[in-house]
Motif scaffolding. Structure first.
Motif, mmCIF file in Angstrom:
data_model
loop_
_atom_site.group_PDB
_atom_site.id
_atom_site.type_symbol
_atom_site.label_atom_id
_atom_site.label_comp_id
_atom_site.label_asym_id
_atom_site.label_seq_id
_atom_site.Cartn_x
_atom_site.Cartn_y
_atom_site.Cartn_z
ATOM 1 N N GLY A 71 0.822 -1.213 0.000
ATOM 2 C CA GLY A 71 0.000 0.000 0.000
ATOM 3 C C GLY A 71 0.847 1.250 0.000
ATOM 4 O O GLY A 71 0.480 2.272 0.592
ATOM 5 N N ALA A 72 1.974 1.200 -0.699
ATOM 6 C CA ALA A 72 2.964 2.281 -0.616
ATOM 7 C C ALA A 72 2.520 3.569 -1.277
ATOM 8 O O ALA A 72 3.124 4.616 -1.037
ATOM 9 C CB ALA A 72 4.280 1.811 -1.243
ATOM 10 N N ALA A 73 1.484 3.525 -2.114
ATOM 11 C CA ALA A 73 1.037 4.744 -2.802
ATOM 12 C C ALA A 73 -0.059 5.473 -2.053
ATOM 13 O O ALA A 73 -0.466 6.561 -2.457
ATOM 14 C CB ALA A 73 0.542 4.392 -4.204
ATOM 15 N N GLY A 74 -0.529 4.914 -0.953
ATOM 16 C CA GLY A 74 -1.616 5.532 -0.225
ATOM 17 C C GLY A 74 -1.153 6.609 0.739
ATOM 18 O O GLY A 74 0.020 7.005 0.755
ATOM 19 N N GLY A 75 -2.092 7.082 1.574
ATOM 20 C CA GLY A 75 -1.770 8.159 2.493
ATOM 21 C C GLY A 75 -0.687 7.785 3.476
ATOM 22 O O GLY A 75 0.345 8.457 3.575
ATOM 23 N N VAL A 76 -0.867 6.695 4.220
ATOM 24 C CA VAL A 76 0.151 6.244 5.164
ATOM 25 C C VAL A 76 1.376 5.731 4.416
ATOM 26 O O VAL A 76 2.522 6.011 4.789
ATOM 27 C CB VAL A 76 -0.425 5.160 6.091
ATOM 28 N N GLY A 77 1.150 4.989 3.338
ATOM 29 C CA GLY A 77 2.263 4.398 2.598
ATOM 30 C C GLY A 77 3.220 5.416 2.026
ATOM 31 O O GLY A 77 4.439 5.227 2.058
ATOM 32 N N SER A 78 2.693 6.529 1.504
ATOM 33 C CA SER A 78 3.570 7.538 0.907
ATOM 34 C C SER A 78 4.476 8.176 1.958
ATOM 35 O O SER A 78 5.626 8.527 1.677
ATOM 36 C CB SER A 78 2.736 8.609 0.193
ATOM 37 N N PHE A 79 3.975 8.314 3.186
ATOM 38 C CA PHE A 79 4.825 8.794 4.279
ATOM 39 C C PHE A 79 5.801 7.704 4.719
ATOM 40 O O PHE A 79 6.970 7.985 5.013
ATOM 41 C CB PHE A 79 3.971 9.240 5.472
ATOM 42 N N ALA A 80 5.324 6.465 4.794
ATOM 43 C CA ALA A 80 6.159 5.369 5.292
ATOM 44 C C ALA A 80 7.392 5.151 4.425
ATOM 45 O O ALA A 80 8.499 4.927 4.938
ATOM 46 C CB ALA A 80 5.329 4.089 5.378
ATOM 47 N N VAL A 81 7.218 5.206 3.108
ATOM 48 C CA VAL A 81 8.356 5.025 2.209
ATOM 49 C C VAL A 81 9.421 6.076 2.484
ATOM 50 O O VAL A 81 10.620 5.771 2.616
ATOM 51 C CB VAL A 81 7.899 5.092 0.733
ATOM 52 N N GLN A 82 9.008 7.323 2.593
ATOM 53 C CA GLN A 82 9.968 8.412 2.791
ATOM 54 C C GLN A 82 10.629 8.355 4.167
ATOM 55 O O GLN A 82 11.838 8.585 4.303
ATOM 56 C CB GLN A 82 9.263 9.755 2.612
ATOM 57 N N ILE A 83 9.846 8.042 5.195
ATOM 58 C CA ILE A 83 10.418 7.972 6.535
ATOM 59 C C ILE A 83 11.418 6.829 6.634
ATOM 60 O O ILE A 83 12.508 6.984 7.211
ATOM 61 C CB ILE A 83 9.291 7.819 7.573
ATOM 62 N N ALA A 84 11.093 5.684 6.066
ATOM 63 C CA ALA A 84 12.014 4.547 6.097
ATOM 64 C C ALA A 84 13.320 4.881 5.388
ATOM 65 O O ALA A 84 14.415 4.544 5.872
ATOM 66 C CB ALA A 84 11.353 3.324 5.461
ATOM 67 N N ARG A 85 13.223 5.553 4.244
ATOM 68 C CA ARG A 85 14.435 5.929 3.519
ATOM 69 C C ARG A 85 15.247 6.941 4.320
ATOM 70 O O ARG A 85 16.478 6.897 4.351
ATOM 71 C CB ARG A 85 14.061 6.514 2.149
ATOM 72 N N SER A 86 14.562 7.875 5.002
ATOM 73 C CA SER A 86 15.282 8.878 5.784
ATOM 74 C C SER A 86 16.029 8.245 6.948
ATOM 75 O O SER A 86 17.025 8.800 7.434
ATOM 76 C CB SER A 86 14.312 9.940 6.311
ATOM 77 N N LEU A 87 15.566 7.082 7.399
ATOM 78 C CA LEU A 87 16.227 6.362 8.489
ATOM 79 C C LEU A 87 17.324 5.430 7.990
ATOM 80 O O LEU A 87 17.969 4.752 8.795
ATOM 81 C CB LEU A 87 15.181 5.560 9.281
ATOM 82 N N GLY A 88 17.515 5.393 6.684
ATOM 83 C CA GLY A 88 18.603 4.599 6.112
ATOM 84 C C GLY A 88 18.235 3.194 5.705
ATOM 85 O O GLY A 88 19.107 2.402 5.330
ATOM 86 N N ALA A 89 16.956 2.835 5.756
ATOM 87 C CA ALA A 89 16.540 1.483 5.394
ATOM 88 C C ALA A 89 16.473 1.318 3.879
ATOM 89 O O ALA A 89 16.316 2.292 3.136
ATOM 90 C CB ALA A 89 15.178 1.178 6.013
ATOM 91 N N HIS A 90 16.591 0.074 3.431
ATOM 92 C CA HIS A 90 16.371 -0.275 2.027
ATOM 93 C C HIS A 90 14.897 -0.608 1.880
ATOM 94 O O HIS A 90 14.378 -1.481 2.573
ATOM 95 C CB HIS A 90 17.235 -1.473 1.628
ATOM 96 N N VAL A 91 14.198 0.096 0.966
ATOM 97 C CA VAL A 91 12.738 -0.002 0.883
ATOM 98 C C VAL A 91 12.300 -0.644 -0.422
ATOM 99 O O VAL A 91 12.644 -0.170 -1.510
ATOM 100 C CB VAL A 91 12.085 1.393 1.013
ATOM 101 N N THR A 92 11.535 -1.708 -0.301
ATOM 102 C CA THR A 92 10.815 -2.291 -1.424
ATOM 103 C C THR A 92 9.351 -1.920 -1.253
ATOM 104 O O THR A 92 8.739 -2.232 -0.227
ATOM 105 C CB THR A 92 10.967 -3.819 -1.463
ATOM 106 N N ALA A 93 8.783 -1.231 -2.238
ATOM 107 C CA ALA A 93 7.427 -0.705 -2.137
ATOM 108 C C ALA A 93 6.507 -1.434 -3.109
ATOM 109 O O ALA A 93 6.885 -1.710 -4.257
ATOM 110 C CB ALA A 93 7.422 0.786 -2.432
ATOM 111 N N VAL A 94 5.289 -1.730 -2.644
ATOM 112 C CA VAL A 94 4.308 -2.454 -3.450
ATOM 113 C C VAL A 94 3.157 -1.519 -3.790
ATOM 114 O O VAL A 94 2.603 -0.850 -2.908
ATOM 115 C CB VAL A 94 3.785 -3.680 -2.688
ATOM 116 N N ALA A 95 2.794 -1.475 -5.082
ATOM 117 C CA ALA A 95 1.690 -0.631 -5.534
ATOM 118 C C ALA A 95 1.145 -1.195 -6.843
ATOM 119 O O ALA A 95 1.646 -2.205 -7.356
ATOM 120 C CB ALA A 95 2.154 0.817 -5.730
ATOM 121 N N SER A 96 0.120 -0.556 -7.389
ATOM 122 C CA SER A 96 -0.437 -0.979 -8.672
ATOM 123 C C SER A 96 0.316 -0.319 -9.816
ATOM 124 O O SER A 96 1.087 0.625 -9.624
ATOM 125 C CB SER A 96 -1.927 -0.624 -8.744
ATOM 126 N N THR A 97 0.058 -0.795 -11.032
ATOM 127 C CA THR A 97 0.799 -0.349 -12.210
ATOM 128 C C THR A 97 0.792 1.163 -12.369
ATOM 129 O O THR A 97 1.830 1.797 -12.571
ATOM 130 C CB THR A 97 0.198 -0.985 -13.474
#
Length: 343
Positions: free
Chosen positions: A170-196
Motif C-alpha cells: 500500500g505504498a502509494a496511499g496516504g500512510v504508505g507515501s509517508f512510510a516510504v519516505q520515513i524509512a528511507r530517511s532512516l537509512g533502510a532499504h525499501v521495497t514498495a508495493v503498488a499498482s501499475t
C-alpha cells in the motif's frame, strides 16, 4: 509561526457553514452535506483553531460509515456522535481557553481534533503543534494522522534503520507515501508495493525497488525482509511471515475487508495472539496522536526528508466527493479540503 492579519472570532458570531453528518452510510454522497453548525467556544483546556485546510484519510471513511461495527463505541452506536468525520487539520489559533498553554492567538498550527471539516475546530493543546515552516496549510493538514501512523509503524514498531530491509504494501496511499519516505530517511532499504498506475509515483518517493502487485505475486520471490509493513494488503499471515527473516517483524496497519463486524481487524488480533509463540514479531498498533510525535514529524518535514504527497485540494463543499474518491482507490498520496472563512 504566527499569522499576520488573521481576524479574531467576530463578536456575536454564532454559526458557521461546515460539513454535517446525521446518519451512517458507506458512500459519502447523500451522507455528508454542508449546513450550519455553532462555532465552538474555547472552553477550559482547549484551543480554538480557525481551520484553513483539513485532511481526508481512510479513518474519515470508517467514522462516516460506522464500519466496522467495532468503531461504534467511539463514533456512536446508532448515529454519528460527532458533527462530521474530519480529524486532521491545519490553521491559525483563534482563541485560547482558560488553562490551555503553549499557544497564542495568531499561531499557525496543525494537528488533530474532532469534527475538523469546519471553519473552526476545538483542539487539545497536546494534540497540536506549530505548523512546519515552509509547508502550506493544505499539505500540513494531510500529515498529522497519516504521517504519525507511518512514523510509528516504520520507526517504533518496524525498527527501520541502516541495513534493514523493509517491504511496504500500500505504498502509494496516504500512510504508505509517508512510510516510504520515513524509512528511507532512516537509512533502510525499501521495497514498495503498488499498482501499475502508481509505480512511478512511488519510485519518486524514494523507494529502492517497486513491485506491481497486479502483475506479480510480490510474496513469491526469494527475497526476505527484516520488516514487512502491511498497510493496504489483505494477504494471509502465513504468506507475510514467509518473506520475513528468522527474527523479522510484521507490522499490520491496514488490510480492509467487507466484514461489517471486524472489517479485517481479525488479522491483527490473530497476529498478536500468535506472536509470543514465534521467533518473529507479529503485531499491530493504534497510532498515538500527540504533540511530541507531531514535533518529530515536523523535523522530518522541515528538513525536506519527507514531503506530503497531495493528489488534490478540493473545496470543503466537495467533502463527500473527496471521501468517495479516496474510497474508489485511485488516489496517490493524500487529499485535502480547503476551508473558507466562516459566514
Amino acid at each position: 509561526m504566527r499569522a499576520t492579519g488573521e481576524p479574531a472570532v467576530a463578536a456575536g458570531h454564532a454559526t458557521m457553514t461546515a460539513v454535517v453528518q446525521e446518519r451512517y452510510g458507506a458512500r459519502a454522497a447523500g451522507v455528508l452535506r454542508t449546513g450550519p453548525l455553532p462555532v465552538p467556544a474555547a472552553g477550559p483546556g482547549r484551543v480554538l483553531v480557525r481551520v484553513h485546510a483539513a485532511g481526508v484519510d481512510r479513518g474519515t471513511w470508517h467514522l462516516m460509515a460506522g464500519l466496522p461495527y467495532a468503531v461504534r463505541p467511539v463514533s456512536g452506536l446508532r448515529r454519528p456522535r460527532l458533527a462530521n468525520p474530519g480529524r486532521s487539520f491545519a490553521g491559525v489559533v483563534a482563541a485560547v481557553g482558560p488553562g490551555a498553554t503553549g499557544f497564542a492567538v495568531g499561531d499557525e498550527v496543525y494537528g488533530t481534533g474532532p469534527a475538523a471539516f469546519a471553519p473552526y475546530v476545538l483542539a487539545r493543546p497536546d494534540r497540536i503543534a506549530p505548523k512546519p515552516a515552509g509547508l502550506g496549510f493544505a499539505a500540513a493538514a494531510t500529515a498529522p494522522i497519516s504521517g504519525l501512523t507511518a512514523l510509528q509503524a516504520v520507526r517504533d514498531h518496524g525498527a527501520a534503520g541502516p541495513g534493514r530491509r523493509l517491504l511496504i504494501t500500500g505504498a502509494a496511499g496516504g500512510v504508505g507515501s509517508f512510510a516510504v519516505q520515513i524509512a528511507r530517511s532512516l537509512g533502510a532499504h525499501v521495497t514498495a508495493v503498488a499498482s501499475t498506475a502508481k509505480l512511478d509515483a512511488v519510485r519518486a518517493l524514494g523507494a529502492d525497488r517497486v513491485l506491481d502487485y497486479t502483475r506479480e505475486d510480490f510474496l513469491a520471490g526469494p527475497e526476505r525482509y527484516d520488516t514487512v509493513v502491511d498497510i493496504a494488503g489483505n494477504r494471509s499471515l502465513r504468506d507475510l511471515c514467509r518473506v520475513l527473516t528468522p527474527r523479522g517483524r510484521l507490522v499490520i496497519t491496514g488490510g480492509e475487508t467487507s466484514g461489517r463486524l471486524l472489517g479485517g481487524t481479525d488479522r491483527q488480533l490473530r497476529a498478536q495472539l500468535l506472536s509470543p509463540f514465534l521467533r518473529r514479531t507479529l503485531g499491530t498498533f493504534i497510532a498515538s496522536e500527540h504533540a511530541d510525535g507531531l514535533r518529530e514529524l515536523t523535523a522530518l518535514l522541515e528538513s525536506g526528508a519527507v514531503r506530503p504527497e497531495v493528489a488534490a485540494v478540493l473545496p470543503l463543499a466537495e467533502a463527500a466527493a473527496a471521501v468517495d474518491r479516496l474510497l474508489d482507490g485511485g488516489v496517490v498520496g493524500k487529499l485535502a479540503l480547503s476551508v473558507p472563512p466562516a459566514d
